[in-house]
Motif scaffolding. Structure first.
Motif, mmCIF file in Angstrom:
data_model
loop_
_atom_site.group_PDB
_atom_site.id
_atom_site.type_symbol
_atom_site.label_atom_id
_atom_site.label_comp_id
_atom_site.label_asym_id
_atom_site.label_seq_id
_atom_site.Cartn_x
_atom_site.Cartn_y
_atom_site.Cartn_z
ATOM 1 N N ASP A 116 0.837 -1.203 0.000
ATOM 2 C CA ASP A 116 0.000 0.000 0.000
ATOM 3 C C ASP A 116 0.872 1.254 0.000
ATOM 4 O O ASP A 116 0.584 2.221 -0.707
ATOM 5 C CB ASP A 116 -0.921 -0.002 1.224
ATOM 6 N N ARG B 44 -1.502 -4.677 -8.261
ATOM 7 C CA ARG B 44 -2.609 -3.774 -7.941
ATOM 8 C C ARG B 44 -3.134 -4.077 -6.560
ATOM 9 O O ARG B 44 -3.120 -5.223 -6.113
ATOM 10 C CB ARG B 44 -3.748 -3.951 -8.947
ATOM 11 N N HIS C 90 -3.633 4.563 5.296
ATOM 12 C CA HIS C 90 -4.638 5.567 5.662
ATOM 13 C C HIS C 90 -5.923 4.927 6.185
ATOM 14 O O HIS C 90 -7.009 5.436 5.940
ATOM 15 C CB HIS C 90 -4.922 6.496 4.487
ATOM 16 N N ARG D 299 -3.890 -0.736 5.491
ATOM 17 C CA ARG D 299 -3.549 0.372 4.609
ATOM 18 C C ARG D 299 -2.986 1.496 5.464
ATOM 19 O O ARG D 299 -3.386 1.664 6.617
ATOM 20 C CB ARG D 299 -4.788 0.900 3.866
ATOM 21 N N LYS E 258 0.927 7.534 -6.040
ATOM 22 C CA LYS E 258 -0.188 8.487 -6.116
ATOM 23 C C LYS E 258 0.261 9.897 -5.723
ATOM 24 O O LYS E 258 -0.193 10.874 -6.307
ATOM 25 C CB LYS E 258 -1.339 8.040 -5.203
ATOM 26 N N HIS F 246 2.039 2.122 -3.415
ATOM 27 C CA HIS F 246 0.974 2.779 -4.179
ATOM 28 C C HIS F 246 0.776 4.219 -3.730
ATOM 29 O O HIS F 246 0.493 5.095 -4.548
ATOM 30 C CB HIS F 246 -0.329 1.981 -4.065
ATOM 31 N N CYS F 247 0.898 4.470 -2.432
ATOM 32 C CA CYS F 247 0.750 5.842 -1.912
ATOM 33 C C CYS F 247 1.807 6.779 -2.489
ATOM 34 O O CYS F 247 1.507 7.919 -2.853
ATOM 35 C CB CYS F 247 0.860 5.868 -0.384
ATOM 36 N N SER G 269 -6.540 -2.896 -4.032
ATOM 37 C CA SER G 269 -7.749 -2.075 -3.943
ATOM 38 C C SER G 269 -7.507 -0.995 -2.887
ATOM 39 O O SER G 269 -7.049 -1.288 -1.787
ATOM 40 C CB SER G 269 -8.946 -2.936 -3.555
ATOM 41 N N PRO G 270 -7.770 0.269 -3.256
ATOM 42 C CA PRO G 270 -7.500 1.337 -2.300
ATOM 43 C C PRO G 270 -8.536 1.345 -1.184
ATOM 44 O O PRO G 270 -9.647 0.845 -1.362
ATOM 45 C CB PRO G 270 -7.605 2.609 -3.149
ATOM 46 N N SER G 271 -8.158 1.881 -0.031
ATOM 47 C CA SER G 271 -9.151 2.074 1.031
ATOM 48 C C SER G 271 -10.058 3.227 0.571
ATOM 49 O O SER G 271 -9.684 3.998 -0.308
ATOM 50 C CB SER G 271 -8.470 2.429 2.346
#
Ligand SMILES: [Fe+2]
Ligand SMILES: [Fe+2]
Length: 181
Positions: free
Chosen positions: A13, A69, A177, A175, A20, A16-17, A71-73
């Motif tokens: 995660d 990949r 966040h 995650r 982003k 990915h952060c 799935s985002p929170s």
């Protein structure tokens, strides 16, 4: 911090952060080319986030975790709902939300660093912290350049209340966040 029990997923995660965070800065460069004074700080920010991305990718590889990949929170999606529709509120809130996301990342990294103690990964998070602490002020300064310091700080305080509620609401995923502990 229960998050350390799910370190592999937290690290994925985290990768990915960082990706982003870099994309957010690059997107702002495209959207606000009329604000010449924002270009260099945003570019430096994007570069730093991409460096972090590469660092986390290397850690994933070391630990034998595949980058894939995730799935985002619902955190970012729910947070973005608090952005006002009309300009300049939309721009100001967008910057302040970016600042709050950076600030939350920073707070999470502090928790992870403390929980990991003197493990190498703890040192890595302590190093990143210094950067992430600077990042949230960059976005607040940008918002202040649009609406003045007082209005930016007042609106930041309002949005910070919403942000704390969004993060507390969960769900409890591994995650950065999401609720910790
Ligand atoms: Fe970062
Ligand atoms: Fe950052």
């Amino acid at each position: 911090v229960a998050a350390v029990d799910h370190l592999d997923e937290i690290l994925l995660d985290h990768a990915h952060c960082e990706k982003k965070a870099a994309a957010t800065a690059v997107k702002l460069i495209f959207l606000h080319q009329d604000r010449a004074e924002w270009m260099a700080p945003l570019s430096a920010l994007a570069r730093e986030e991409l460096e972090h991305f590469e660092q986390v990718l290397a850690i994933l590889q070391e630990r034998g975790i595949a980058f894939e990949r995730l799935s985002p929170s619902p955190y970012a999606r729910r947070l973005h709902k608090h952005i006002r529709d009309k300009e300049p509120g939309r721009l100001i809130d967008g910057l302040l939300v970016a600042s709050l996301i950076e600030a939350r990342s920073c707070e999470r990294m502090k928790l992870l660093a403390a929980a990991l103690g003197d493990q190498p990964l703890g040192d890595f998070y302590r190093e990143l912290l210094a950067c992430e602490a600077r990042h949230h002020t960059i976005y607040v300064d940008m918002a202040a350049s649009v609406c003045g310091r007082d209005e930016a700080e007042a609106r930041l305080a309002e949005l910070a209340v919403q942000e704390a509620q969004v993060v507390a609401r969960g769900p409890k995923l591994a995650r950065l966040h999401a609720p910790f502990g």
